[in-house]
Design an enzyme around this catalytic site. Structure first.
Site, PDB file in Angstrom:
ATOM      1  N   HIS A 165      -1.278  -4.374  -3.319  1.00  0.00           N
ATOM      2  CA  HIS A 165      -2.058  -5.080  -2.312  1.00  0.00           C
ATOM      3  C   HIS A 165      -1.730  -6.576  -2.357  1.00  0.00           C
ATOM      4  O   HIS A 165      -1.321  -7.109  -3.372  1.00  0.00           O
ATOM      5  CB  HIS A 165      -3.554  -4.887  -2.553  1.00  0.00           C
ATOM      6  CG  HIS A 165      -4.025  -3.494  -2.302  1.00  0.00           C
ATOM      7  ND1 HIS A 165      -4.123  -2.954  -1.044  1.00  0.00           N
ATOM      8  CD2 HIS A 165      -4.422  -2.522  -3.172  1.00  0.00           C
ATOM      9  CE1 HIS A 165      -4.568  -1.710  -1.134  1.00  0.00           C
ATOM     10  NE2 HIS A 165      -4.757  -1.422  -2.412  1.00  0.00           N
ATOM     11  N   CYS A 210      -0.619   1.548  -0.742  1.00  0.00           N
ATOM     12  CA  CYS A 210      -1.638   2.273  -1.504  1.00  0.00           C
ATOM     13  C   CYS A 210      -1.875   3.654  -0.884  1.00  0.00           C
ATOM     14  O   CYS A 210      -0.995   4.497  -0.915  1.00  0.00           O
ATOM     15  CB  CYS A 210      -2.920   1.449  -1.594  1.00  0.00           C
ATOM     16  SG  CYS A 210      -4.018   1.972  -2.943  1.00  0.00           S
TER      17      CYS A 210
END
Length: 486
Positions: free
Chosen positions: A429, A331
């Protein structure tokens, strides 16, 4: 419908775990239970089925209830971006950014959104278990409160106060709470729980009785230190300040960025016996023996990139790459690995463009819209499965022909990997939750995976916490306080 609210004498006293344990306990008793937290402050978020986001603790509590998470379980989520400002999420959607003072002035206006969500949950549950935030003893925050007594009184929900004996001063913290809060707020508290007790609980008999005598609140139990709670995902990054290296074999290092987010990505690695996972604290060098460095997610990519450089970690990363080490960005960490990060609209602060670390041929442009979605897929290299989620602002584009890291279930791609396979980044994630995907990464480092699915490990831990509460808490009295009538 019955309801019960757990408030704490402070932050990190174990409210989230106790609520999760009670949710699983009553769910195992065949009650229709739902969790609720009016206002949460955390950068560890989870994705709901309708594409919204809530605090990670409420997603865990939904799992404990064996139901899908929904935005109504955490209608107001505050995601800190700096020491004085935060992103405000209402019913799973970003409504803007506010400074701490501005939010303090405007939070009361969000009570309608809180009560709307609570009414929805109440209408479909036998029992709603509510988690407070911080402490009702923070009387400087009482005006316009929606997280603790402001909600409890508006909704008429009885409160149980939780004190953490492991940190010390639990008698003063509970008695002191009674002393400083408004008398009308104090009438909402119907009992107290002592949490995280180590040793023989009989040694606390006198203290337990004195708390009851001095407050007029009955004691509802002394909960021991439950080891299985460590297997549950934590929501507050404060736990990482106390983290120590785990396991053995290969070293995986994660720099502790100042606005680290979704750090439960690394929970599966903590349990791997062949992995020594190190959360590198600010001011400390990244271990030179690391086989893999992972740059984690962050709520403020540009600010944390500057923070990373201020710690000298960019120099450590460069030396690691020169030695042939592996590097992964997730991310915000993925965004940092690119050539530039553009923020023309000032999404994270003042409009600016900064240079990335330059390890991948990509550039990122931060935008106001946020991508929040559950995803599944496989890695292109090994075909190993994964199931995770995306939650980020910004779009990352390739500057040259690149090799994608992952194939998503809709046949699109995510992430980039270098030609030699040593440097990679992606937006996904919980990449390591699935044992097949985790095994593929560890195999590249020359060690074996334990083969345990993270979801299975968490589910077992929830049952263990529930069993501990069943043994040490007056469950019948809790149900009576909540107003549950079979």
């Amino acid at each position: 419908m019955a309801a019960l609210m757990l408030q704490g004498t402070g932050s990190d006293v174990g409210k989230s775990v106790l609520v999760a344990g009670l949710c699983r306990l009553f769910t195992n008793r065949r009650l229709n239970v739902l969790p609720f937290k009016p206002q949460n402050m955390s950068n560890n978020a989870a994705v709901t089925e309708d594409g919204g986001e809530i605090g990670r603790a409420q997603a865990l509590q939904a799992l404990a209830c064996r139901v899908p998470p929904s935005t109504d379980m955490n209608p107001v989520l505050i995601k800190p971006q700096s020491d004085t400002g935060a992103q405000v999420v209402v019913h799973g959607r970003v409504i803007g950014q506010l400074g701490a003072g501005d939010y303090q002035d405007r939070k009361g206006a969000l009570l309608d959104a809180v009560m709307e969500s609570y009414a929805k949950l109440s209408g479909r549950a036998d029992l709603v278990i509510v988690e407070g935030a911080g402490s009702p003893a923070e009387i400087n925050l009482r005006r316009g409160d929606i997280a603790n007594m402001g909600f409890a009184r508006a909704a008429g929900v009885p409160v149980v106060l939780v004190g953490d004996i492991d940190r010390g001063g639990v008698i003063a913290s509970i008695v002191g709470t009674k002393a400083v809060i408004d008398p009308d707020d104090a009438t909402m508290i119907k009992g107290f729980l002592i949490n995280k007790f180590r040793g023989d609980p009989r040694l606390f008999d006198y203290g337990y009785a004195e708390i009851a005598r001095r407050t007029g609140w009955p004691g509802l139990g002394v909960v021991p230190w439950i080891a299985a709670a460590r297997d549950l995902p934590a929501e507050d990054a404060v736990v990482l300040d106390r983290a120590v290296a785990t396991g053995g074999g290969v070293t995986i290092a994660v720099p502790m960025l100042s606005r680290i987010a979704n750090f439960d990505d690394f929970d599966p690695l903590i349990h791997e016996p062949a992995v020594r996972l190190v959360f590198v604290q600010p001011g400390q060098p990244i271990p030179a023996d690391a086989g893999l460095i992972i740059l984690p997610g962050t709520k403020a990519t540009i600010a944390d990139l500057a923070f990373l450089r201020a710690q000298g970690w960019d120099i450590d990363v460069a030396a690691h790459v020169r030695r042939g080490g592996a590097l992964l960005g997730i991310c915000g960490g993925y965004q940092m690995l690119g050539q530039t990060i553009e923020d023309p609209d000032g999404v994270e602060g003042s409009p600016e463009t900064v240079s990335g670390l330059g390890y991948l041929p990509v550039t990122t442009r931060l935008t106001g819209d946020k991508r929040v979605v559950d995803v599944t897929g496989t890695s292109l290299r090994e075909g190993a499965a994964f199931a995770g989620y995306e939650i980020h602002v910004g779009r990352t584009s390739a500057l040259a022909s690149v090799q994608p890291l992952l194939r998503l279930a809709d046949s699109t791609h995510d992430g980039v990997v270098s030609a030699d396979g040593r440097i990679a980044g992606c937006y996904i994630h919980r990449l390591f939750d699935h044992p097949a995907q985790r095994s593929a990464w560890l195999a590249r480092l020359g060690v074996q995976c334990d083969g345990v699915a993270q979801e299975h490990r968490v589910d077992q831990a929830l049952d263990a916490v529930a069993a501990g509460l069943e043994q040490h808490v007056d469950i019948a009295r809790l149900l009576d306080i909540a107003g549950y009538r079979p």
